[in-house]
Design an enzyme around this catalytic site. Structure first.
Site, PDB file in Angstrom:
ATOM      1  N   ASP A 173      52.242   8.728  59.815  1.00  0.00           N
ATOM      2  CA  ASP A 173      53.604   9.179  60.103  1.00  0.00           C
ATOM      3  C   ASP A 173      54.592   8.017  60.045  1.00  0.00           C
ATOM      4  OD1 ASP A 173      55.548  11.026  60.729  1.00  0.00           O
ATOM      5  OD2 ASP A 173      55.233  10.872  62.889  1.00  0.00           O
ATOM      6  N   ASN A 222      54.447  20.637  54.796  1.00  0.00           N
ATOM      7  CA  ASN A 222      55.187  19.614  54.062  1.00  0.00           C
ATOM      8  C   ASN A 222      55.845  20.125  52.784  1.00  0.00           C
ATOM      9  OD1 ASN A 222      52.992  16.807  54.904  1.00  0.00           O
ATOM     10  ND2 ASN A 222      54.804  17.593  55.938  1.00  0.00           N
TER      11      ASN A 222
END
Length: 236
Positions: free
Chosen positions: A16, A64
């Site tokens: 991340d 995503n």
């Protein structure tokens, strides 16, 4: 440094902070993903040398796809590049698997992933899992459908379904549960990652580092923190 016998068997990493890393440098978000891909390679090779048995990276989630089209295309290009460069892992005796619904990818990508999985299946070093188009809930649904098919075919009775059977029908049902999940970037959530397998995992969240700046030293710090934990699995 934590001794080999005290290392977690299975580590999951949520990569991340790529976009924020790029933004801090006034770069396009896709440049953050490119930098993050380089770190992924380094950490995977280091983890293998360190003696980890299973390592799962959260590469691309089912959510995503909602990101900007240019960013998604950049991530897919990085995936293609990775598939072309996978020899470096084969030479390290690493077994490679891809977890997720791979049917959404173009045929050449699916073919290459299948070849890599089969060619590395006999390797006896670390198992490297890439969670791509992956979602923890989606994986559980996938397992439930496989079990439902067995019930429909008369090979399994509903009352015979156990936690063990559910686990065996996940994408990598022969692998151990996750012992440690690491998430850099200052976010404190699981984000639909390995939610079945992480029922008793330890979590290490890192505020001070975004994924493109993650180093082996950060991994070692997480392993050290894991070693300090008292894992009771619901007992005393």
């Amino acid at each position: 440094m934590v001794e080999q016998q005290f290392l977690p068997a299975h580590v999951g990493i949520i990569m991340d902070g790529n976009g924020r890393w790029a933004k801090k440098r006034a770069l396009p978000r896709k440049m953050g993903h490119k930098a993050g891909a380089e770190v992924f390679r380094k950490i995977a090779l280091y983890a293998n040398d360190r003696g980890l048995k299973y390592l799962t990276f959260y590469v691309f989630s089912t959510e995503n796809w909602k990101r900007p089209e240019d960013e998604v295309h950049a991530i897919i290009r990085l995936l293609r590049n990775y598939l072309d460069e996978v020899d470096q892992y084969r030479d390290k005796n690493i077994r490679i698997r891809f977890l997720g619904d791979l049917s959404v990818f173009e045929p050449d990508i699916q073919k290459k992933m299948g070849e890599i999985r089969e060619e590395s299946a006999g390797n006896t070093g670390m198992t490297l899992n890439l969670a791509i188009n992956y979602g923890g809930r989606d994986e559980i649904v996938h397992a439930a459908r496989r079990l439902a098919e067995q019930v429909k075919a008369g090979r399994l009775a509903p009352e015979d379904i156990t936690e063990q059977l559910v686990a065996e029908n996940l994408y990598a049902g022969d692998e151990p549960d996750v012992d440690l999940i690491i998430r850099p970037s200052g976010e404190y959530r699981l984000s639909n990652f390995l939610i079945w397998q992480s029922a008793y995992a330890e979590y290490v969240f890192m505020d001070e580092v975004l994924w493109p700046d993650f180093t082996p030293a950060h991994l070692e710090a997480a392993l050290t923190e894991y070693h300090k934990r008292d894992r009771r699995f619901g007992g005393i």
